[in-house]
Design a protein around this motif. Structure first.
Motif, PDB file in Angstrom:
ATOM      1  N   LYS A  12       0.602  -1.215   0.261  1.00 42.21           N
ATOM      2  CA  LYS A  12      -0.163   0.182   0.096  1.00 42.21           C
ATOM      3  C   LYS A  12       0.658   1.332   0.093  1.00 42.21           C
ATOM      4  O   LYS A  12       0.502   2.194  -0.412  1.00 42.21           O
ATOM      5  CB  LYS A  12      -1.324   0.100   1.328  1.00 42.21           C
ATOM      6  CG  LYS A  12      -2.225  -1.304   1.189  1.00 42.21           C
ATOM      7  CD  LYS A  12      -2.862  -0.938   2.413  1.00 42.21           C
ATOM      8  CE  LYS A  12      -3.670  -2.427   2.215  1.00 42.21           C
ATOM      9  NZ  LYS A  12      -3.583  -3.085   3.883  1.00 42.21           N
ATOM     10  N   ALA A  13       2.463   1.465   0.490  1.00 46.15           N
ATOM     11  CA  ALA A  13       2.858   2.306   0.478  1.00 46.15           C
ATOM     12  C   ALA A  13       4.133   1.958  -0.087  1.00 46.15           C
ATOM     13  O   ALA A  13       5.133   3.356   0.307  1.00 46.15           O
ATOM     14  CB  ALA A  13       2.879   2.365   2.406  1.00 46.15           C
ATOM     15  N   ASP A  31       3.727   7.877  -3.203  1.00 49.00           N
ATOM     16  CA  ASP A  31       2.969   9.239  -2.810  1.00 49.00           C
ATOM     17  C   ASP A  31       1.420   8.518  -2.865  1.00 49.00           C
ATOM     18  O   ASP A  31       0.751   8.976  -2.976  1.00 49.00           O
ATOM     19  CB  ASP A  31       3.254   9.960  -3.485  1.00 49.00           C
ATOM     20  CG  ASP A  31       4.578  10.589  -3.339  1.00 49.00           C
ATOM     21  OD1 ASP A  31       5.171  10.597  -1.862  1.00 49.00           O
ATOM     22  OD2 ASP A  31       4.892  11.831  -4.516  1.00 49.00           O
ATOM     23  N   GLN A  32       1.220   8.059  -1.355  1.00 45.04           N
ATOM     24  CA  GLN A  32       0.398   7.529  -1.893  1.00 45.04           C
ATOM     25  C   GLN A  32      -0.113   7.097   0.370  1.00 45.04           C
ATOM     26  O   GLN A  32       0.446   6.374   0.690  1.00 45.04           O
ATOM     27  CB  GLN A  32      -0.143   5.862  -2.704  1.00 45.04           C
ATOM     28  CG  GLN A  32      -1.201   5.448  -2.486  1.00 45.04           C
ATOM     29  CD  GLN A  32      -1.088   4.037  -3.151  1.00 45.04           C
ATOM     30  OE1 GLN A  32      -1.547   4.300  -4.661  1.00 45.04           O
ATOM     31  NE2 GLN A  32      -1.682   2.836  -2.897  1.00 45.04           N
ATOM     32  N   ALA A  33      -1.582   7.395   0.488  1.00 40.96           N
ATOM     33  CA  ALA A  33      -2.060   6.975   1.499  1.00 40.96           C
ATOM     34  C   ALA A  33      -3.390   6.363   1.632  1.00 40.96           C
ATOM     35  O   ALA A  33      -3.979   6.164   0.655  1.00 40.96           O
ATOM     36  CB  ALA A  33      -2.315   7.990   2.749  1.00 40.96           C
ATOM     37  N   THR A  34      -3.669   5.068   2.875  1.00 39.14           N
ATOM     38  CA  THR A  34      -4.747   4.244   2.429  1.00 39.14           C
ATOM     39  C   THR A  34      -4.789   4.065   3.931  1.00 39.14           C
ATOM     40  O   THR A  34      -4.344   4.144   5.111  1.00 39.14           O
ATOM     41  CB  THR A  34      -4.256   2.693   2.217  1.00 39.14           C
ATOM     42  OG1 THR A  34      -3.462   2.702   3.247  1.00 39.14           O
ATOM     43  CG2 THR A  34      -3.743   2.810   0.668  1.00 39.14           C
ATOM     44  N   ILE A  43      -3.884   9.583  -2.907  1.00 38.85           N
ATOM     45  CA  ILE A  43      -2.455  10.683  -3.533  1.00 38.85           C
ATOM     46  C   ILE A  43      -2.209  11.132  -2.920  1.00 38.85           C
ATOM     47  O   ILE A  43      -2.626  12.027  -2.428  1.00 38.85           O
ATOM     48  CB  ILE A  43      -2.097  10.958  -4.619  1.00 38.85           C
ATOM     49  CG1 ILE A  43      -3.015   9.461  -6.260  1.00 38.85           C
ATOM     50  CG2 ILE A  43      -0.755  11.466  -5.548  1.00 38.85           C
ATOM     51  CD1 ILE A  43      -2.314   8.779  -6.153  1.00 38.85           C
ATOM     52  N   VAL A  44      -0.893  10.996  -1.873  1.00 40.69           N
ATOM     53  CA  VAL A  44      -0.615  12.320  -0.766  1.00 40.69           C
ATOM     54  C   VAL A  44       1.052  12.694  -1.536  1.00 40.69           C
ATOM     55  O   VAL A  44       2.513  12.396  -1.319  1.00 40.69           O
ATOM     56  CB  VAL A  44      -0.501  11.820   0.302  1.00 40.69           C
ATOM     57  CG1 VAL A  44       0.616  13.216   1.104  1.00 40.69           C
ATOM     58  CG2 VAL A  44      -1.200  11.504   0.937  1.00 40.69           C
ATOM     59  N   GLU A  45       0.957  14.007  -2.523  1.00 45.74           N
ATOM     60  CA  GLU A  45       2.382  14.029  -2.969  1.00 45.74           C
ATOM     61  C   GLU A  45       3.426  14.878  -2.022  1.00 45.74           C
ATOM     62  O   GLU A  45       3.542  15.595  -0.797  1.00 45.74           O
ATOM     63  CB  GLU A  45       2.077  15.385  -3.645  1.00 45.74           C
ATOM     64  CG  GLU A  45       3.176  15.059  -5.117  1.00 45.74           C
ATOM     65  CD  GLU A  45       2.504  16.266  -5.915  1.00 45.74           C
ATOM     66  OE1 GLU A  45       3.594  17.087  -6.066  1.00 45.74           O
ATOM     67  OE2 GLU A  45       1.327  15.881  -6.494  1.00 45.74           O
ATOM     68  N   LEU A  50       9.616  11.390   2.347  1.00 45.79           N
ATOM     69  CA  LEU A  50       9.598  11.682   3.848  1.00 45.79           C
ATOM     70  C   LEU A  50       9.022  10.291   4.604  1.00 45.79           C
ATOM     71  O   LEU A  50      10.485  10.450   5.689  1.00 45.79           O
ATOM     72  CB  LEU A  50       8.171  12.998   4.502  1.00 45.79           C
ATOM     73  CG  LEU A  50       7.999  14.544   4.409  1.00 45.79           C
ATOM     74  CD1 LEU A  50       6.464  14.727   4.440  1.00 45.79           C
ATOM     75  CD2 LEU A  50       9.069  14.875   5.200  1.00 45.79           C
ATOM     76  N   ASN A  51       8.791   9.216   4.404  1.00 45.58           N
ATOM     77  CA  ASN A  51       8.819   8.495   4.774  1.00 45.58           C
ATOM     78  C   ASN A  51      10.035   7.721   4.918  1.00 45.58           C
ATOM     79  O   ASN A  51      10.774   7.161   5.508  1.00 45.58           O
ATOM     80  CB  ASN A  51       7.863   7.444   4.436  1.00 45.58           C
ATOM     81  CG  ASN A  51       6.360   7.468   5.320  1.00 45.58           C
ATOM     82  OD1 ASN A  51       6.480   8.665   6.577  1.00 45.58           O
ATOM     83  ND2 ASN A  51       4.954   7.102   4.636  1.00 45.58           N
TER      84      ASN A  51
END
Ligand code: TMP
Length: 239
Positions: A12-13, A31-34, A43-45, A50-51
């Motif tokens: 997922k990430a 760039d993905q959040a679930t 989508i989280v640009e 960052l992660n």
């Protein structure tokens, strides 16, 4: 650079790729959040970078504190190399403070400090919705042996102590977190996967503000500034 690495797994990430070295995998953060086991997806640009930066810093730091792990090195903003392992399909959760599913399942007020860290196993299986299981389940399903369970529990508690200390140095309280382990070819078990605000609950020591994925799960605001805050604090002390 164009790469033709074989995709091994898409989560997922992140995506996992083979490399020319059979002992090394390339991890590409997304760039993905679930949330809700993939039921909600956005989508989280900027999240991948960052992660990747946060988990790289943490894995490097905890290795210096004697916690063996799969991290080799960061190769770009959103990619890192890790040791190839056989991942044990367990989500090992440690809780220092009541929150999330623990608070809901047991009706223990969110924010209650627990008398001692509580360790839980969840079986990693999307179709079953990652059920909570106990040691007997782990053994009967041949996920891990009794000896391995003992090691995993001991190591998880050691990791908890190191992480509590690390986050407290940057004004963050470690509420709970999820980790995963993998086996090397020789059977030894080491920490794998990631340690990020996606996989930990992190509260600001003073304000109790959420500095983690609960911002997304609970629709409290934008994830990026929050994850940036965690990275900036960690970099100030540990880089
Ligand atoms: P929970 O309270 O929802 O059970 O989550 C406990 C901790 O585990 C929390 O820090 C978030 C993390 N976690 C994951 O990293 N992945 C997951 O799939 C789940 C359910 C929780």
């Amino acid at each position: 650079m164009i790469r033709n690495d074989v995709l091994l797994y898409e989560g997922k990430a992140k995506k996992l790729f083979k490399t020319d070295d059979p002992k090394v995998l390339r991890v590409e953060y997304l760039d993905q959040a679930t949330a809700l086991n993939g039921g909600r997806k956005d989508i989280v640009e900027g999240k991948a970078s960052l992660n990747n930066q946060i988990t790289s810093l943490i894995f490097k730091q905890i290795k210096q504190n004697g916690i063996q792990n799969h991290f080799i090195r960061k190769i770009s903003k959103h990619e890192q190399l890790v040791e190839m392992l056989e991942i044990i399909p367990l989500e090992v959760v440690i809780r220092n403070v009541s929150a999330g599913s623990f608070a809901n399942r047991l009706a223990i007020l969110e924010g209650k400090i627990l008398d001692y860290p509580v360790l839980e196993f969840y079986y990693k299986d999307d179709h079953l919705d990652d059920p909570l299981i106990n040691d007997d389940h782990v053994k009967i399903m041949n996920i891990a042996t009794e000896q391995e369970i003992t090691f995993i529990k001991h190591e998880a508690h050691r990791i908890n102590k190191v992480l509590i200390e690390l986050f407290s140095e940057v004004g963050i309280r470690l509420i709970d977190f999820k980790i995963e382990f993998g086996r090397r070819a020789d059977g030894t078990i080491i920490l794998a996967d990631e340690i990020t605000p996606d996989t930990c609950r992190l509260w600001d020591d003073k304000t109790k503000d959420h500095l983690d994925k609960d911002v997304y799960r609970r629709k409290l605001g934008d994830m990026i500034p929050v994850y940036q805050e965690v990275l900036i604090r960690l970099e100030k002390v540990f880089n």
